[in-house]
Design a protein around this motif. Sequence first.
Motif: not given
Length: 399
Positions: A1-3, A20-25, A73-80, A320-330
């Motif tokens: 999953m990614f935004v 515009t974001l990508r599945p990366e850091t 816009a959230v993409e999860n396993e090819g579905r947006e 649960d089969g979910i790959e969450p977006v991980i956010m690290l705030d400072d």
Amino acid sequence: MFVRELALTDFRSWPQVELTLRPETTIFVGRNGFGKTNLLESLFYLATLRSHRVSSDAPLVRSGASQAVVRAAVENEGRELDVELTIAAQGANKAKVNTSPVRRTREILGILRAVLFAPEDLALVRGEPGERRRFADEIVVQRRPMAAASRADYDRVLRQRAALLKTAGAAIRRSSAEADSVMTTLDVWDDQLAQFSAEVTADRLAMVRELNPLVAQAYSSIAPHSRPAEVLYRSAAGPEVDESDGGPDSVEAIREVLQARLAEVRQKEIDRGVCLVGPHRDDLLLGLGDEPAKGFASHGESWSLALALRLACVELLRADGIEPVIMLDDVFAELDSARRQKLASFTAGAEQLLVTAAVGEDIPDEIRGRRVDVGTGEQDGQRCSVVLGDALIGEGGES
């Protein structure tokens, strides 16, 4: 999953921004107060319908505006899916999914799953029970979005019942007819409160049962020389509830216990004018060895336990089969080198990692990706946040 896309209008310090974001850091770098945390907060709000910093929505709307809009816009396993949330400074919020309005904002829950690490997490260990209840409800709803309905029903009944209790004592003293009316109405509210309380409590208990071993494992890897960690549920209704396994099969048994407990404390509630039993009075007990972490954990142990809680949440969602977006705030600025390395290693496999830092040097060398610089400008006579530019961090890029 990614935004893939994030757009804000009048959210906090951002009058307008489209990313515009990508599945990366992606690393957002800017001085304190420049608005980088607001970007992560907007996404966390989409995922949980709550801010990790404030308890009301009004501060989320830019000064002078009547509403803020968060769209992703959230993409999860090819579905947006496109999700849009309008946050009102006053009044009800509204939401859309793929441009179509939804009846209730909670219908967007589950589109984005995210785990946020922030300096505020220290309050999970050292703060009041409300912080830990909020943490429990956030992870419950991310795993099972339908649980938000039980929580909303419970909050509604709790407000109505609390309002009745505030006037019950005086009404009972005025006349026997009013006393009979109050008691009859309380019976109705007690039935509903017990049912919704049981549903909320069962969800929390089931989550804590699964979370506990993951917290213990994460904590031992972060602080191998410290005492073992555990997370237990503590219900205001007593140990009969605490010992339940939780989940749908336990709802009826928990409801019966809560119903009996409400009957026992009714006179105390009328005398005091407050609700004394229910999930709003429960807590998560965080323990280190034989002692509660609150009041006994050192600063380093508290940070390690707070970090372990968030790492465990990620693993729970992954189970649960979910790959969450991980956010690290400072958070790297708050951690010593050993904990920085542990967190960097753990997040290396994230599909999408979003990081904020006041200075780029706070980011461990192992973390590479896109750097977005955040600064300030002025619009309509107000200071506002702006994106100054971005670059690649790592080999062949800027550092």
